[in-house]
Motif scaffolding. Structure first.
Motif, PDB file in Angstrom:
ATOM      1  N   TYR A  25       0.836  -1.200   0.000  1.00 28.14           N
ATOM      2  CA  TYR A  25       0.000   0.000   0.000  1.00 28.14           C
ATOM      3  C   TYR A  25       0.872   1.252   0.000  1.00 28.14           C
ATOM      4  O   TYR A  25       0.609   2.211  -0.731  1.00 28.14           O
ATOM      5  N   TYR A  29       0.890   3.056  -3.620  1.00 29.17           N
ATOM      6  CA  TYR A  29      -0.129   4.104  -3.623  1.00 29.17           C
ATOM      7  C   TYR A  29       0.318   5.366  -2.878  1.00 29.17           C
ATOM      8  O   TYR A  29       0.400   6.439  -3.463  1.00 29.17           O
ATOM      9  N   GLN A  33       1.867   8.712  -4.937  1.00 28.94           N
ATOM     10  CA  GLN A  33       0.887   9.807  -4.984  1.00 28.94           C
ATOM     11  C   GLN A  33       1.319  11.000  -4.125  1.00 28.94           C
ATOM     12  O   GLN A  33       0.586  11.976  -4.019  1.00 28.94           O
ATOM     13  N   ARG A 112     -11.068   8.747  -9.254  1.00 30.70           N
ATOM     14  CA  ARG A 112     -10.735   8.371  -7.879  1.00 30.70           C
ATOM     15  C   ARG A 112     -11.488   9.221  -6.860  1.00 30.70           C
ATOM     16  O   ARG A 112     -11.527   8.895  -5.681  1.00 30.70           O
TER      17      ARG A 112
END
Length: 195
Positions: A25, A29, A33, A112
């Motif tokens: 994770y 992600y 990001q 998203r």
């Protein structure tokens, strides 16, 4: 893996919190990001040096999101899809479809940002949450219909998915009716059926 959050993330914590997340994770992600940094001495020092700037940026982004949210909240958007007579869609309406429909309506929304609890798989009016910022969410209405006319009827409260069972009346031929060369009389046949 321990990370430092660079912004508020709903299920993890506030900006500046050091939290433990799964390695995948974090690597796939949060870090790409730029939502978090690995928790080590160098990054903690870097975060503390930039904390004021990050909080100012976050506050500015929140104000922009609130301004957009005021305009977007309560808006209704139409998604035209193919469906069966019972209202079941051939497929579903995805977050990407919803973001495209809202973008066509004049607002720029990434997929998203669309929060769906479950996929939309039937015709009708559906409330959808749009997350404009971690602290700003608004509700919009997605009107899923087969045609523009059907969407307008749904917006007025009409249920377009109900298949009405029409009673099939037995008709009898009335040879005495001269005007039309004989006619069918449904009332007489239904009275005879009752007797």
């Amino acid at each position: 893996m321990e990370v430092i959050l660079l912004q508020r993330i709903g299920h993890l914590g506030q900006m500046g919190d050091v939290v433990s997340v799964r390695d995948g994770y974090a690597r796939n992600y949060l870090l790409p990001q730029k939502m978090a940094l690995r928790a080590n001495k160098e990054n903690l020092a870097q975060f503390e040096a930039q904390r004021v700037q990050l909080e100012a940026n976050n506050l500015e982004q929140k104000k922009e999101a609130e301004a957009i949210g005021e305009k977007l909240a309560g808006q209704s958007f139409i998604a035209i899809r193919q469906a069966g007579d019972t209202g079941q869609l051939y497929g579903s309406v995805s977050p990407r479809d919803i973001s495209d429909v809202i973008t066509e309506g004049g607002f720029t929304i990434a997929r998203r940002q669309v929060v769906l609890e479950r996929p939309i798989k039937e015709l009708g009016l559906h409330d959808v949450t749009i997350s404009l910022h971690p602290e700003v969410s608004v509700q919009v209405m997605i009107n899923v219909a087969r045609t523009q006319d059907e969407a307008e009827r749904q917006a007025q409260g009409e249920d377009v998915t109900v298949i009405k069972d029409e009673a099939i009346e037995l008709e009898t031929f009335d040879p005495d009716a001269e005007e039309h060369g004989g006619s069918y009389d449904a009332e007489e046949s239904s009275e005879e059926a009752r007797e």
